[in-house]
Enzyme design. Sequence first.
Site, PDB file in Angstrom:
ATOM      1  N   ARG A 189      49.189  39.843  85.342  1.00  0.00           N
ATOM      2  CA  ARG A 189      48.293  40.098  84.355  1.00  0.00           C
ATOM      3  C   ARG A 189      47.101  41.049  84.879  1.00  0.00           C
ATOM      4  O   ARG A 189      46.011  40.823  84.546  1.00  0.00           O
ATOM      5  CB  ARG A 189      47.792  39.103  83.532  1.00  0.00           C
ATOM      6  CG  ARG A 189      48.914  38.426  82.822  1.00  0.00           C
ATOM      7  CD  ARG A 189      49.744  38.918  81.867  1.00  0.00           C
ATOM      8  NE  ARG A 189      50.670  38.102  81.227  1.00  0.00           N
ATOM      9  CZ  ARG A 189      51.945  38.155  81.830  1.00  0.00           C
ATOM     10  NH1 ARG A 189      52.295  38.961  82.665  1.00  0.00           N
ATOM     11  NH2 ARG A 189      52.860  37.512  81.187  1.00  0.00           N
ATOM     12  N   SER A 227      48.454  34.876  73.994  1.00  0.00           N
ATOM     13  CA  SER A 227      47.885  33.948  75.042  1.00  0.00           C
ATOM     14  C   SER A 227      46.197  34.039  75.416  1.00  0.00           C
ATOM     15  O   SER A 227      46.125  35.296  75.970  1.00  0.00           O
ATOM     16  CB  SER A 227      48.633  33.977  76.291  1.00  0.00           C
ATOM     17  OG  SER A 227      50.119  33.841  75.915  1.00  0.00           O
ATOM     18  N   GLU A 272      42.312  35.567  79.112  1.00  0.00           N
ATOM     19  CA  GLU A 272      43.122  36.941  79.187  1.00  0.00           C
ATOM     20  C   GLU A 272      42.429  38.083  78.294  1.00  0.00           C
ATOM     21  O   GLU A 272      42.461  39.350  78.870  1.00  0.00           O
ATOM     22  CB  GLU A 272      44.598  36.549  78.666  1.00  0.00           C
ATOM     23  CG  GLU A 272      45.502  37.993  79.143  1.00  0.00           C
ATOM     24  CD  GLU A 272      47.024  37.342  78.797  1.00  0.00           C
ATOM     25  OE1 GLU A 272      47.837  38.226  78.483  1.00  0.00           O
ATOM     26  OE2 GLU A 272      47.164  36.114  79.111  1.00  0.00           O
TER      27      GLU A 272
END
Length: 377
Positions: free
Chosen positions: A191, A275, A369
């Site tokens: 990520r 998420s 995130e």
Amino acid sequence: MSIADEEDYDLFDSCELDPTSGILPEREISDSPVLADHTSFHIGGRAKRFVVARTEAEVLDEVKRADEAGEPLLVLSGGSNMLVSDDGFNGTVLQIATRGVEGEISGCGGAVMNIAAGENWDDFVQLAISREWRGVEALSGIPGMVGSTVIQNVGAYGAEVGELVYRVRTWDRQEKSYRTFANADCKFSYRNSIFKQSRLPGSPTGRYVVLEVTLQFLLGNMSMPIRYAELAHRLGIEVGEHAPAQNVRDEVLALRRSKGMVIDPDDHDTWSAGSFFTNPIVTSQVAAGLPEDAPRFDAGGGMVKTSAAWLIDHAGFHKGFGEGAATLSGKHTLALTNRGHATAADMVALARQIREGVHQAFGITLVPEPVLVGLSL
């Protein structure tokens, strides 16, 4: 054409797609200055100035104008990985709406496709599967635009977009010039990427504005090896085996819908950024201190990845946790959701409560995130 049809590859030795042919669906783009109208959270105040850029020239003009004026700039892609302050954004919000897919297909090199940053990611995934370009099938259903996928190095069900990237063409705001990154230069990790790491101080937008992403594919109608056990089980195969790519897409979409991860305007479980926390990567010593049944995955270099969803759930925050406007999804503990009238402050308060609870229970600090605009945890 399947991967077995090698004798037919010469038919595709140099097949170019017209970038203006409209092979991906047209999408309506709002020019509303209210940022809640542009984010999957449905949260965010007004922009001082909101601009939709439909060509690369328009993108560059607006970026240069804002930078030369010293004006805050927020480059907006699909708005699906962003939580914006209730106060809005005191500067220019630039919505990237560029179009175009073109490239070459050959028997020896596969498909090498250049995709404009403003193309919808999931529309491109369906196109790739229909053209038998292998590799994106497990990344079906991820919201947002192509340009943002490389910033976050989006991933799901054992696949990451960084594995397919050939190059990324950008505008360097610091050097005021174009800059193209080969895959190795993108510094892809879980990520993360150089594009995410290069966010300018005090700015939600990075040094590099993504203009075009080039992806490289093998050819064939079968998927790449399936790495995710739950997906393999649904497909009736073993981990590491292949399945028809369209079947993989269908199962991935079904899985994502069951977890509230496919955007549906009528389902508040999807009024989220997907998420909200990344899966923590910790030292082996920290991992050893977790309960025996905590998930552990080798992350290389002596590091271990564990599950943020597991930590949240076992810290006492179950599906649907929360009262009022902001709650955890009723389908997935990793998604913080807007039940219809939540504010950014509501979402931040819930995120802090969960982060603090997980840290108290396990000594691990979860990392958000989404991009937080005008906000902090």
